[in-house]
Write a protein that holds these residues in place. Structure first.
Motif, short mmCIF file in Angstrom:
data_model
loop_
_atom_site.label_atom_id
_atom_site.label_comp_id
_atom_site.label_asym_id
_atom_site.label_seq_id
_atom_site.Cartn_x
_atom_site.Cartn_y
_atom_site.Cartn_z
N HIS A 249 0.84 -1.21 0.00
CA HIS A 249 0.00 0.00 0.00
C HIS A 249 0.87 1.26 0.00
O HIS A 249 0.66 2.18 -0.79
CB HIS A 249 -0.91 -0.02 1.23
N GLU A 254 -0.31 5.16 -6.19
CA GLU A 254 -1.61 5.73 -5.84
C GLU A 254 -1.68 6.19 -4.39
O GLU A 254 -2.32 7.19 -4.07
CB GLU A 254 -2.71 4.70 -6.09
N TRP A 255 -0.96 5.45 -3.50
CA TRP A 255 -1.16 5.70 -2.07
C TRP A 255 0.05 6.27 -1.35
O TRP A 255 -0.04 6.65 -0.19
CB TRP A 255 -1.59 4.40 -1.37
N LYS A 258 -0.35 9.35 0.91
CA LYS A 258 -1.72 9.84 0.86
C LYS A 258 -2.45 9.57 2.17
O LYS A 258 -2.36 8.49 2.74
CB LYS A 258 -2.48 9.19 -0.29
N MET A 260 -6.01 9.04 3.96
CA MET A 260 -7.33 8.57 3.56
C MET A 260 -8.40 9.08 4.52
O MET A 260 -8.10 9.49 5.63
CB MET A 260 -7.34 7.04 3.53
#
Length: 308
Positions: A249, A254-255, A258, A260
């Motif tokens: 992850h 994408e992550w 980041k 959430m």
């Protein structure tokens, strides 16, 4: 500061901690009471205290008994059983509030930050065994409510890996340290590795804890460390249609870095999942960068030490 002042919480400090916990959790709901097992139903759940009912004399009595057990009982299981029973007899757990690191965090950060309208929650898996395996003939000091511990921010090897936000480390952010599982591990067990649940509503209890904090603070940040909390929480993140392993992850384009959104009741918590920093293979420089970027996105000024 005298040796006792460094080692034990004073009457005034205990009162300040009780004030802080009661502010964070004005009501201990039935869900929270069961999650923290304040009625001592589960085995080895003698760590959290009912801070709405406790007073200094309760903690003082249990501290004296815990230190007596430390001096006189050397079989790990018998020592653990004696500490558990002492907690039941005293009506409080072996810390002031939820765990010794939570006590330390609030002692260090509550007064200066209580009016800012935000809190950062750091959660790991569970506490140590009530009596850890001795190293040779030397036992780990027992937990006792008034015995002060340095707290998670004092774990140097974690900071060197960039595992802590700078704003938290410098005391500019109200911080609460939690264990996803509030119970001790059984006496004579290892301190690391996966834990047995022992309670089938762990996830619900933890979410109830966050919901109580969301009722008190407009902004709640959550940083989790390790696999168990990530496995429990990732499925609750709407963006995560197919959750990855925690390392994959953090590495994904994408992550990486980041933060959430984790729905909690009618609120949303800003959530950053991290690997447990205990092992270098997990918290590698790339993962430290993920943590740093995430801390920046949370408004916590990045990592307290850049390890990449």
């Amino acid at each position: 500061m005298t040796k006792d002042e460094k080692t034990f919480y004073s009457t005034d400090q205990v009162q300040a901690l009780l004030t802080a916990y009661r502010d964070l959790f004005p009501v201990i709901t039935p869900e929270l009471r069961a999650y923290w097992d304040l009625d001592r139903i589960r085995p080895w759940c003698s760590l959290p205290s009912d801070f709405h009912r406790a007073n200094f004399s309760n903690y003082e009595s249990l501290t004296k008994r815990a230190l007596e057990i430390e001096r006189t009982i050397f079989d790990p299981v018998k020592r653990g059983e004696a500490l558990q029973q002492a907690s039941v007899d005293a009506g409080v757990g072996l810390c002031i509030g939820l765990n010794p690191y939570a006590d330390a965090a609030l002692h260090q950060t509550y007064e200066a930050n209580r009016h800012k309208g935000r809190i950062t929650v750091m959660v790991m898996h569970d506490w140590y065994p009530i009596v850890p395996l001795p190293r040779g003939k030397k036992f780990h000091p027992v937990d006792a409510p008034l015995r002060r511990q340095g707290g998670i921010l004092e774990v140097g090897k974690y900071e060197r890996k960039g595992a802590f936000p700078l704003a938290v480390r410098e005391g500019r952010e109200l911080m609460l340290f939690l264990n996803f599982k509030p119970d001790y591990r059984p006496p004579g067990n290892y301190s690391s590795g996966h834990f047995a649940k022992s309670y089938d509503r762990l996830e619900e209890g933890f979410m109830a804890t966050l919901e109580s904090l969301c009722d008190r603070f407009p902004c709640v940040n959550l940083i989790s460390y390790g696999v168990p909390s990530w496995e429990a929480l990732s499925g609750r993140v709407p963006e995560m249609s197919a959750p990855l392993g925690i390392l994959a992850h953090a590495k994904s384009n994408e992550w990486m870095g980041k933060v959430m959104d984790l729905p909690v009741g009618r609120s949303v918590v800003r959530y950053l999942p991290l690997a447990h920093p205990d092992r270098r293979i997990n918290f590698c420089p790339e993962h430290s960068r993920h943590a740093h970027l995430g801390f920046e996105a949370m408004g916590l000024d990045g990592a307290s030490l850049r390890a990449w």
